[in-house]
Design an enzyme around this catalytic site. Structure first.
Site, PDB file in Angstrom:
ATOM      1  N   GLN A 193       0.837  -1.207   0.000  1.00  0.00           N
ATOM      2  CA  GLN A 193       0.000   0.000   0.000  1.00  0.00           C
ATOM      3  C   GLN A 193       0.870   1.254   0.000  1.00  0.00           C
ATOM      4  O   GLN A 193       1.483   1.587   1.016  1.00  0.00           O
ATOM      5  CB  GLN A 193      -0.883  -0.033   1.257  1.00  0.00           C
ATOM      6  CG  GLN A 193      -1.762   1.170   1.478  1.00  0.00           C
ATOM      7  CD  GLN A 193      -2.267   1.231   2.915  1.00  0.00           C
ATOM      8  OE1 GLN A 193      -1.698   0.610   3.810  1.00  0.00           O
ATOM      9  NE2 GLN A 193      -3.322   1.984   3.150  1.00  0.00           N
ATOM     10  N   SER A 240       1.127   6.515   2.577  1.00  0.00           N
ATOM     11  CA  SER A 240       1.784   7.509   3.426  1.00  0.00           C
ATOM     12  C   SER A 240       3.044   8.085   2.779  1.00  0.00           C
ATOM     13  O   SER A 240       3.731   7.409   2.028  1.00  0.00           O
ATOM     14  CB  SER A 240       2.174   6.883   4.765  1.00  0.00           C
ATOM     15  OG  SER A 240       1.058   6.316   5.380  1.00  0.00           O
ATOM     16  N   GLU A 299      -9.275  -1.447   5.841  1.00  0.00           N
ATOM     17  CA  GLU A 299      -8.047  -1.643   6.609  1.00  0.00           C
ATOM     18  C   GLU A 299      -8.355  -1.801   8.094  1.00  0.00           C
ATOM     19  O   GLU A 299      -7.823  -2.678   8.764  1.00  0.00           O
ATOM     20  CB  GLU A 299      -7.098  -0.462   6.400  1.00  0.00           C
ATOM     21  CG  GLU A 299      -5.838  -0.547   7.280  1.00  0.00           C
ATOM     22  CD  GLU A 299      -4.756   0.447   6.887  1.00  0.00           C
ATOM     23  OE1 GLU A 299      -5.085   1.471   6.265  1.00  0.00           O
ATOM     24  OE2 GLU A 299      -3.572   0.185   7.199  1.00  0.00           O
ATOM     25  N   GLU A 312      -5.147   8.566  18.084  1.00  0.00           N
ATOM     26  CA  GLU A 312      -5.812   9.874  18.133  1.00  0.00           C
ATOM     27  C   GLU A 312      -6.787  10.031  16.970  1.00  0.00           C
ATOM     28  O   GLU A 312      -7.887  10.577  17.135  1.00  0.00           O
ATOM     29  CB  GLU A 312      -4.759  10.998  18.096  1.00  0.00           C
ATOM     30  CG  GLU A 312      -3.893  11.095  19.352  1.00  0.00           C
ATOM     31  CD  GLU A 312      -2.864   9.964  19.478  1.00  0.00           C
ATOM     32  OE1 GLU A 312      -2.482   9.378  18.434  1.00  0.00           O
ATOM     33  OE2 GLU A 312      -2.450   9.664  20.615  1.00  0.00           O
TER      34      GLU A 312
HETATM   35  C1  LIG Z   1       4.138  -0.533  11.434  1.00  0.00           C
HETATM   36  C2  LIG Z   1       3.586   0.442  10.453  1.00  0.00           C
HETATM   37  C3  LIG Z   1       3.211  -0.002   9.204  1.00  0.00           C
HETATM   38  C4  LIG Z   1       2.699   0.895   8.277  1.00  0.00           C
HETATM   39  N1  LIG Z   1       2.384   0.428   7.022  1.00  0.00           N
HETATM   40  C5  LIG Z   1       1.981   1.309   6.078  1.00  0.00           C
HETATM   41  C6  LIG Z   1       1.747   0.888   4.731  1.00  0.00           C
HETATM   42  O1  LIG Z   1       1.893  -0.297   4.412  1.00  0.00           O
HETATM   43  N2  LIG Z   1       1.381   1.787   3.804  1.00  0.00           N
HETATM   44  C7  LIG Z   1       1.196   3.100   4.117  1.00  0.00           C
HETATM   45  O2  LIG Z   1       0.830   3.853   3.245  1.00  0.00           O
HETATM   46  N3  LIG Z   1       1.412   3.560   5.381  1.00  0.00           N
HETATM   47  C8  LIG Z   1       1.800   2.691   6.368  1.00  0.00           C
HETATM   48  N4  LIG Z   1       2.044   3.142   7.656  1.00  0.00           N
HETATM   49  C9  LIG Z   1       1.921   4.576   7.920  1.00  0.00           C
HETATM   50  C10 LIG Z   1       0.835   4.961   8.891  1.00  0.00           C
HETATM   51  O3  LIG Z   1      -0.420   4.916   8.244  1.00  0.00           O
HETATM   52  C11 LIG Z   1       1.173   6.359   9.415  1.00  0.00           C
HETATM   53  O4  LIG Z   1       2.340   6.262  10.174  1.00  0.00           O
HETATM   54  C12 LIG Z   1       0.079   6.922  10.267  1.00  0.00           C
HETATM   55  O5  LIG Z   1      -1.066   7.194   9.502  1.00  0.00           O
HETATM   56  C13 LIG Z   1       0.525   8.183  10.992  1.00  0.00           C
HETATM   57  O6  LIG Z   1       1.075   9.114  10.117  1.00  0.00           O
HETATM   58  P1  LIG Z   1       2.478   9.822  10.431  1.00  0.00           P
HETATM   59  O7  LIG Z   1       3.438   8.756  10.717  1.00  0.00           O
HETATM   60  O8  LIG Z   1       2.755  10.758   9.343  1.00  0.00           O
HETATM   61  O9  LIG Z   1       2.235  10.632  11.774  1.00  0.00           O
HETATM   62  P2  LIG Z   1       1.500  12.045  11.887  1.00  0.00           P
HETATM   63  O10 LIG Z   1       0.243  12.004  11.103  1.00  0.00           O
HETATM   64  O11 LIG Z   1       2.439  13.128  11.649  1.00  0.00           O
HETATM   65  O12 LIG Z   1       1.107  12.000  13.411  1.00  0.00           O
HETATM   66  C14 LIG Z   1       1.987  12.411  14.471  1.00  0.00           C
HETATM   67  C15 LIG Z   1       1.159  12.500  15.747  1.00  0.00           C
HETATM   68  O13 LIG Z   1       0.164  13.510  15.586  1.00  0.00           O
HETATM   69  C16 LIG Z   1      -1.104  12.991  15.853  1.00  0.00           C
HETATM   70  N5  LIG Z   1      -2.105  13.641  14.997  1.00  0.00           N
HETATM   71  C17 LIG Z   1      -2.045  13.856  13.658  1.00  0.00           C
HETATM   72  N6  LIG Z   1      -3.182  14.417  13.222  1.00  0.00           N
HETATM   73  C18 LIG Z   1      -3.983  14.552  14.294  1.00  0.00           C
HETATM   74  C19 LIG Z   1      -5.304  15.044  14.494  1.00  0.00           C
HETATM   75  N7  LIG Z   1      -6.057  15.513  13.493  1.00  0.00           N
HETATM   76  N8  LIG Z   1      -5.795  15.000  15.733  1.00  0.00           N
HETATM   77  C20 LIG Z   1      -5.068  14.527  16.778  1.00  0.00           C
HETATM   78  N9  LIG Z   1      -3.832  14.049  16.648  1.00  0.00           N
HETATM   79  C21 LIG Z   1      -3.300  14.059  15.423  1.00  0.00           C
HETATM   80  C22 LIG Z   1      -0.981  11.520  15.551  1.00  0.00           C
HETATM   81  O14 LIG Z   1      -1.965  10.772  16.210  1.00  0.00           O
HETATM   82  C23 LIG Z   1       0.407  11.215  16.044  1.00  0.00           C
HETATM   83  O15 LIG Z   1       0.379  10.985  17.426  1.00  0.00           O
HETATM   84  C24 LIG Z   1       2.557   2.262   8.606  1.00  0.00           C
HETATM   85  C25 LIG Z   1       2.922   2.694   9.878  1.00  0.00           C
HETATM   86  C26 LIG Z   1       3.433   1.804  10.792  1.00  0.00           C
HETATM   87  C27 LIG Z   1       3.819   2.328  12.135  1.00  0.00           C
END
Ligand SMILES: Cc1cc2nc3c(=O)[nH]c(=O)nc-3n(C[C@H](O)[C@H](O)[C@H](O)COP(=O)(O)OP(=O)(O)OC[C@H]3O[C@@H](n4cnc5c(N)ncnc54)[C@H](O)[C@@H]3O)c2cc1C
Lengths: 373, 407
Positions: free
Chosen positions: B132, B135, B250, B375
């Site tokens: 997928q 991100s 998902e 969150e």
């Molecule tokens: C083990 C693992 C596997 C993954 N596999 C995939 C994959 O196969 N394909 C893919 O596309 N992605 C994948 N991901 C990505 C995952 O979907 C993202 O890490 C996740 O959506 C969070 O995005 P970010 O890391 O950019 O954090 P951010 O979005 O920057 O978040 C940082 C912090 O801010 C908080 N935050 C952000 N927005 C808000 C809001 N509106 N309200 C309150 N709090 C908020 C979050 O909760 C978090 O605590 C994977 C992640 C992990 C950890």
């Protein structure tokens, strides 16, 4: 597999909710809480007329012969409306005890009267501070005469009969049936945290009692079954507390916004909902285990009980928090749920006792079949 | 209410068991390595694909799919029964969460008949595993903020950008991909959804070392990758809607597949000495175990309830978000508890029976982030279930190329 209540059961729920909305507003609850009344006699009579008190009593004892599932549905609605009546004491505890362990004569004597609200019953288990323990059990029956000090006993002032946990001549703990109008019974009203469900101290001195049944397993079985019904009351109350909180969060403004738009409040409410959904799923499963007397009834009961105690506490305390200063007033209903949550979580042994039961059941299950999960 | 199998369900379960029993033995002879004992991801992928092939040949490969694509159109209930029985003997289902749980329903919902015919058979027969590509470094929770660009060039699109946290990209054959096709409109409106061959020229996969020490996920660099317009799912500019289908599935897929580790924590407590006896005899330990069991049972029962709703034709409700929320935090705390029970020896991370605690202590960090952070899930529950006001959006109606990015 089917995880839903039947159409008839859902109809019963709607009927119960409508009836209670009309006859058990929080004003009715407050009337008992704020006065010397021990319960609302009109509402109690109403539940008799609606057939709720006799729902799960077999027809041969002049009950309706429905299943425990129906009783769960009713319990949830009674919990939701904070019904200030001895339903749990008389039905989940006393009537269930007679049904479980009574002789034919005892059933004939007590079940029709309990089921029609003519007799109010309760369970006398606790002997003061600390978890009830078979090792420390003081209550003694010698030659059919009971000597004991039981405290607190829910609905102890108004009960006509009590199921008393005591040690018999054999040395084993057992369930004894005491007519509370008999000689040698002294009772005293105790002050308590939710006086819409009053508590008493009962002192038995050489009181004539009848044996219902002996053994720890029997007592545990009674408590397991009651735990599921109380869990539904807790579920209903928790659900109502969450609804109150959500409604207020949508109406109250601060800093130019609804307070429900602040994430700290939104996330708090989301956590309450999550706990409640878990509790509901655990309760439903336990209701099924109760109705079918499934092998994992003890584990399902303890699980539902812990889940429900946790959910009601969380929802009732956070409902107050969401309401701010007004949540701390006597006038607002929020504290009614907070009180009831604690009473219900302690009434047949607190969280610690039931968590212990979860683990001991897991250990038994592990020794035999694989765990349920 | 009835938690037992119906007669038909029991019969189906029996058939499933029988097929599994007959085939797992043979399968393990052909592929004689156990999952867990140092199997690399590419070995695990090969194994999962071979197992999918075996299931497909036996008629168990894609149970709920339409017959036209090689499925059997069985009910969700029956598919779940098979999955329950399969999980007891084959611990590799996780490899297919993205492929079967996310890519397939998205393709079926938004793909043309032609696209379904082209893409689904190679999934059914175990030829292709999918990942997928959603991100990006600057867009996770705020998925609609992705910057990877697709520019039309004749009948093709040219893709440039970077994806990140892409689970299994290093062993995947194909991928689902969301990109920006129009940066001059509001952010949700300028997105388009594609499927892409991971072997396309210009796709570069670099593993990321996780805090757990493993490398399940990757950075994926897309440099002048050319893909034909026939690999676009749904209309240009409709990518957000398509991505929502993926994300909804998902949460169901991720929240639904879990091991509760109840037996494992009991084992840790039973085999660890404490005071005069064992940890399991300690009141505090017992209380903590009960706390977890009550959650685990709640999760299991919520799952059953959800299944019951789905099987009556209902839509997946908020339960999926609740499950995922409770599961992530709960399992993290459980792992920490197991290390606490071991006390000073809890610092060890040996690859033995107790090793799951130290492994999960790290892996569960990811559970709370992937597929919607705790969150974000709380936002979803409070807005869509409880009806509370949506978050204030400063970027909603602004052209994407004018949104502040903090970079
Ligand atoms: C083990 C693992 C596997 C993954 N596999 C995939 C994959 O196969 N394909 C893919 O596309 N992605 C994948 N991901 C990505 C995952 O979907 C993202 O890490 C996740 O959506 C969070 O995005 P970010 O890391 O950019 O954090 P951010 O979005 O920057 O978040 C940082 C912090 O801010 C908080 N935050 C952000 N927005 C808000 C809001 N509106 N309200 C309150 N709090 C908020 C979050 O909760 C978090 O605590 C994977 C992640 C992990 C950890």
């Amino acid at each position: 597999m089917n995880f839903e209540f039947s159409d008839e059961q859902n109809m019963l729920r709607e009927q119960a909710r409508a009836y209670l909305a009309e006859h058990c507003s929080t004003e009715v609850v407050r009337k008992v809480l704020e006065s010397d009344l021990s319960f609302d006699t009109k509402l109690w009579q109403g539940t008799v007329e609606m057939g709720w008190t006799s729902a799960a009593t077999p027809e041969e004892y002049s009950g309706l012969g429905l299943s425990e599932m129906e009783l769960c549905v009713i319990a949830e609605e009674l919990g939701r409306s904070l019904a200030p009546i001895p339903f749990g004491s008389s039905i989940y505890l006393a009537a269930q005890a007679v049904l479980l362990a009574g002789s034919e004569a005892q059933k004939q004597q007590w079940l029709p009267r309990l089921s029609h609200g003519e007799t109010i019953g309760t369970l006398a288990l606790s002997e003061g501070a600390g978890s009830p323990s078979y090792d420390l059990l003081q209550a003694q029956v010698r030659n059919g005469k009971l000597t004991a000090k039981k405290t607190p006993v829910i609905d102890g002032m108004i009960a006509d009969m009590a199921i008393v946990v005591a040690r018999g001549d054999s040395g084993k703990p057992g369930l004894y049936l005491a007519d509370l109008s008999a000689a040698g019974v002294e009772r005293k009203l105790l002050s308590s945290i939710d006086e819409s469900r009053p508590q008493a101290e009962i002192i038995f001195t050489d009181t004539a009692v009848e044996l219902l049944g002996e053994g720890q397993a029997l007592i545990e079985q009674l408590l397991d079954r009651a735990a599921i019904l109380f869990a539904f009351e807790q579920l209903g109350g928790a659900q109502r507390a969450l609804e109150m909180a959500v409604q207020y969060a949508s109406e109250r403004f601060a800093f130019g916004r609804q307070i429900g738009s602040f994430q700290a409040i939104k996330h708090k409410l989301a956590d309450m909902f999550a706990t409640l959904e878990m509790c509901k799923a655990n309760c439903y499963y336990a209701a099924w285990a109760l109705t079918t007397s499934s092998d994992d009834l003890p584990l399902a009961a303890a699980t539902a009980r812990v889940s429900a105690s946790q959910a009601y506490y969380q929802c009732s305390k956070e409902n107050i928090q969401v309401h701010g200063g007004s949540g701390f007033t006597w006038e607002l209903d929020a504290h009614l749920y907070y009180r009831r949550a604690k009473v219900l979580s302690l009434v047949i042994g607190g969280e610690r006792r039931w968590k212990e039961r979860v683990v001991s059941q897991l250990e038994t299950a592990e020794a035999g079949a694989p765990t349920a999960a | 209410m009835d938690f037992n199998d119906t007669k038909e369900e029991a019969q189906f379960r029996q058939q499933a068991k029988q097929w599994l029993e007959e085939n797992i033995v043979q399968f393990k002879q052909e592929f004689p390595f156990e999952v867990g004992d140092n199997v690399t991801d590419s070995q695990a992928a090969e194994l999962a694909k071979a197992w999918q092939k075996r299931k497909f040949e036996g008629g168990w490969g894609c149970l709920t799919w339409p017959k036209a694509f090689g499925g059997r159109e069985v009910s969700i209930m029956e598919a779940t029964i098979f999955a329950q029985e399969e999980a007891k003997v084959m611990p590799l289902a996780g490899m297919y969460i993205i492929t079967s749980g996310m890519a397939v329903p998205t393709i079926m919902t938004h793909g043309t008949e032609e696209q379904c015919k082209q893409l689904l058979p190679s999934i059914a027969n175990g030829e292709r595993l999918w990942c997928q590509l959603f991100s990006e470094p600057a867009a996770g929770s705020d998925l609609a903020g992705i910057k990877t660009r697709a520019v039309k060039d004749g009948d093709d699109w040219i893709i440039n950008g970077q994806k990140v946290w892409t689970t299994l990209a290093h062993v995947s054959d194909w991928a689902i991909l969301v990109v920006r096709t129009d940066p001059t409109v509001a952010k949700h409106k300028g997105l388009t959804y594609f499927v892409i061959d991971m072997k396309s020229p210009g796709v570069e996969v670099r593993p990321i070392k996780q805090a757990s020490g493993e490398s399940e996920f990757n950075e994926v660099f897309l440099t002048d990758v050319r893909i034909p317009d026939s690999q676009r799912l749904d209309a240009v500019g409709n990518g957000w809607r398509v991505a929502m289908t993926t994300l909804m599935n998902e949460r169901v897929a991720v929240g639904g597949a879990f091991s509760d580790n109840v037996e494992e924590i009991l084992e840790v407590a039973r085999t660890t000495p404490l005071g005069q006896g064992r940890a399991i005899d300690d009141c505090g330990v017992r209380q903590s175990i009960a706390d977890w069991y009550v959650k685990a049972a709640g999760l299991k029962n919520i799952g059953l309830r959800q299944l019951s709703t789905l099987s009556k034709g209902g839509v997946p409700g908020p339960e999926a978000s609740v499950s995922k929320l409770v599961l992530g935090i709960g399992r993290q705390d459980l792992a920490a508890m197991s290390l606490d029970i071991l006390d000073m020896a809890g610092v060890l991370a040996e690859d033995d029976a107790m090793g799951w605690g130290s492994h999960d202590f790290f892996r569960t960090i990811g559970n709370r982030l992937e597929g919607g952070t705790d969150e974000i899930l709380r936002n979803i529950i409070s807005e869509r279930v409880l009806g509370l006001p949506a978050e204030i959006r400063v970027d909603k109606d602004v052209p994407f190329n004018q949104v502040p990015s903090g970079a």
